[in-house]
Design an enzyme around this catalytic site. Structure first.
Site, PDB file in Angstrom:
ATOM      1  N   HIS A  77       5.859 -10.863  -2.276  1.00  0.00           N
ATOM      2  CA  HIS A  77       7.070 -10.469  -2.762  1.00  0.00           C
ATOM      3  C   HIS A  77       8.067 -11.368  -1.953  1.00  0.00           C
ATOM      4  CE1 HIS A  77      10.748  -8.748  -3.764  1.00  0.00           C
ATOM      5  NE2 HIS A  77      10.246  -7.816  -4.728  1.00  0.00           N
ATOM      6  N   PHE A 265       2.453   8.036   0.451  1.00  0.00           N
ATOM      7  CA  PHE A 265       3.828   8.133   0.860  1.00  0.00           C
ATOM      8  C   PHE A 265       4.573   9.079  -0.003  1.00  0.00           C
ATOM      9  CE2 PHE A 265       1.950   5.244   3.504  1.00  0.00           C
ATOM     10  CZ  PHE A 265       1.584   4.074   3.035  1.00  0.00           C
ATOM     11  N   ASP A 267       7.229  10.181  -1.420  1.00  0.00           N
ATOM     12  CA  ASP A 267       8.659   9.795  -1.825  1.00  0.00           C
ATOM     13  C   ASP A 267       9.030  10.456  -3.082  1.00  0.00           C
ATOM     14  OD1 ASP A 267       8.568   7.014  -4.022  1.00  0.00           O
ATOM     15  OD2 ASP A 267       6.767   8.355  -3.709  1.00  0.00           O
ATOM     16  N   ASP A 336      -1.338   3.689  -3.558  1.00  0.00           N
ATOM     17  CA  ASP A 336       0.171   4.169  -3.625  1.00  0.00           C
ATOM     18  C   ASP A 336       1.135   2.809  -3.989  1.00  0.00           C
ATOM     19  OD1 ASP A 336       2.692   3.786  -2.085  1.00  0.00           O
ATOM     20  OD2 ASP A 336       2.303   6.041  -1.943  1.00  0.00           O
ATOM     21  N   ASP A 341       4.665  -0.409  -7.472  1.00  0.00           N
ATOM     22  CA  ASP A 341       4.673  -1.685  -8.068  1.00  0.00           C
ATOM     23  C   ASP A 341       4.808  -1.579  -9.677  1.00  0.00           C
ATOM     24  OD1 ASP A 341       3.269  -3.796  -5.471  1.00  0.00           O
ATOM     25  OD2 ASP A 341       5.329  -2.807  -5.657  1.00  0.00           O
TER      26      ASP A 341
END
Ligand SMILES: Nc1nc2c(c(CN[C@H]3C=C[C@H](O)[C@@H]3O)cn2[C@@H]2O[C@H](COP(=O)(O)O)[C@@H](O)[C@H]2O)c(=O)[nH]1
Length: 364
Positions: A77, A265, A267, A336, A341
């Protein structure tokens, strides 16, 4: 061989890798996955659909293999640091200290955004962009000594660092300042202001480093209570370890013998993906709350179930993928990262996807 001839670093690596020879406490465990299963087993408002999980596992494995998705994807990235050195360690620590709550009630054009390198960044990438922008301006924003030096690192300087390209300030600006100051103090007190010293203290154990962050840094201690039991999510502590592992391709500062102990994670983006894949389902009253963009307070049983079932849902996806292909180079981290993405790629056609849940906190 005398003790001083033993290669203690190798010994610690082998201990972490094989979970042997460690002190009688046994290899470090974070308890996150076990807590997630407890939440799933006791959830009545969130469920997992195994039929869709099996189908999604095929889809995810095929797409990850087609893209040759791996740790090296992280560094590809344009905003992520490429250097395999301490500067990247400090960048990732700073990033994951502040990696939370970017969502906005405003429109796409009015929400907090950062203009950097000719592009307009929002969400997680607005954070990465503003850190890069500060470093370009010779503001040492990734240096723990800077965070505790209030003469140099004034609130005014921090307002410049976090300045927006729109009229909206970054969400939870004051909380982010508090995280920087507190983490800077803890690093100074316990690790000579060195993130590398913190990492080395974990002796190549991913779980050990997660536990160390939760123990020494209150702003990483991401825990809750569900059915009167303490449950750990440790989202930013875990994503810090995962980002190190990915950025360094599992070597050097990113070498962890037990990296597969890291979970998804918890989120606000991945639960949305799991729902749109049919893996995770909400009861009608919870789904209505989310579709109406109404807040769910931090610590609410609904929030606990969304976060716990998301972690468990990705674990079930991982198990299904391994059943399809036993030697798949896939763990919860890569699944994940891939789902995140994918969510960003699909952001344009979000019309058919349920909104993410609205919980404002420093935990994710
Ligand atoms: N579970 C999970 N959560 C993640 C990420 C990332 C970025 N990871 C990078 C590293 C490897 C990947 O390839 C990504 O390039 C951010 N977040 C969380 O999402 C929210 C931001 O969402 P939005 O406002 O839409 O940007 C916020 O809670 C943030 O903490 C992830 O990977 N997994």
């Amino acid at each position: 061989m005398s003790d001083d001839e033993v290669d203690h670093e190798l010994l610690d690596l082998l201990r972490a890798r094989f979970g042997i020879g460690v002190a009688d406490t046994g290899p470090p465990e974070t308890k996150v996955l076990g807590n997630a299963q407890f939440i799933y087993d006791n959830s009545v408002d969130v469920a997992i659909d195994m039929r869709c999980t099996k189908v999604a596992a095929h889809l995810i494995l095929d797409e990850m293999e087609k893209r040759e998705y791996s740790t090296s994807t992280w560094s590809e990235h344009e905003l992520h640091p490429k250097a395999k050195d301490e500067s990247t360690v400090n960048f990732i620590f700073t990033m994951d200290l502040l990696n939370f709550s970017f969502w906005s009630e405003k429109s796409e054009e009015d929400r907090f955004a950062v203009i950097y390198k000719g592009k307009r960044w929002t969400g997680y990438f607005s954070l990465v962009a503003l850190l890069q922008r500060a470093l370009d301006q010779d503001i040492p924003i990734t240096s723990p000594e800077f965070w505790v030096n209030e003469e140099q690192c004034t609130d005014e300087i921090l307002k410049t660092v976090f300045s927006s390209g729109t009229d909206e300030e970054i969400p939870l600006f004051q909380e982010r300042v508090r995280c920087l100051r507190e983490a800077g103090r803890r690093l100074e007190e316990e690790f000579d202001s060195s993130v590398v010293a913190l990492i080395e203290d974990a002796k190549h154990s991913a779980a050990g480093l997660v536990n160390l962050l939760a123990e020494k840094f209150p702003c990483f201690r991401d825990e809750g209570t569900f059915e009167r039991k303490k449950v750990r999510f440790l989202k930013r502590a875990q994503i810090f370890v995962a980002d190190l592992w990915a950025a360094f391709d599992g070597e050097g500062y990113g070498e962890f013998g037990d990296i597969d102990k890291i979970t998804m994670f918890a989120d606000y983006r991945i639960p949305q993906m799991l729902h749109s894949l049919g893996v995770m389902w909400y009861c009608p009253s919870l789904e209505n709350r989310i579709r109406r963009f109404e807040a769910i307070e931090s610590g609410h049983p609904w929030e606990m179930q969304i976060r716990g079932c998301s972690i468990w849902g990705v674990e079930l996806l991982r198990r299904e993928i391994v059943k399809i292909k036993t030697d798949a180079k896939v763990n919860a981290i890569l699944i994940d990262f891939f789902l995140y993405d994918l969510a960003k790629e699909r952001e344009t056609d979000q019309a058919d996807v349920i909104p993410h849940h609205r919980t404002r906190s420093i935990w994710y």
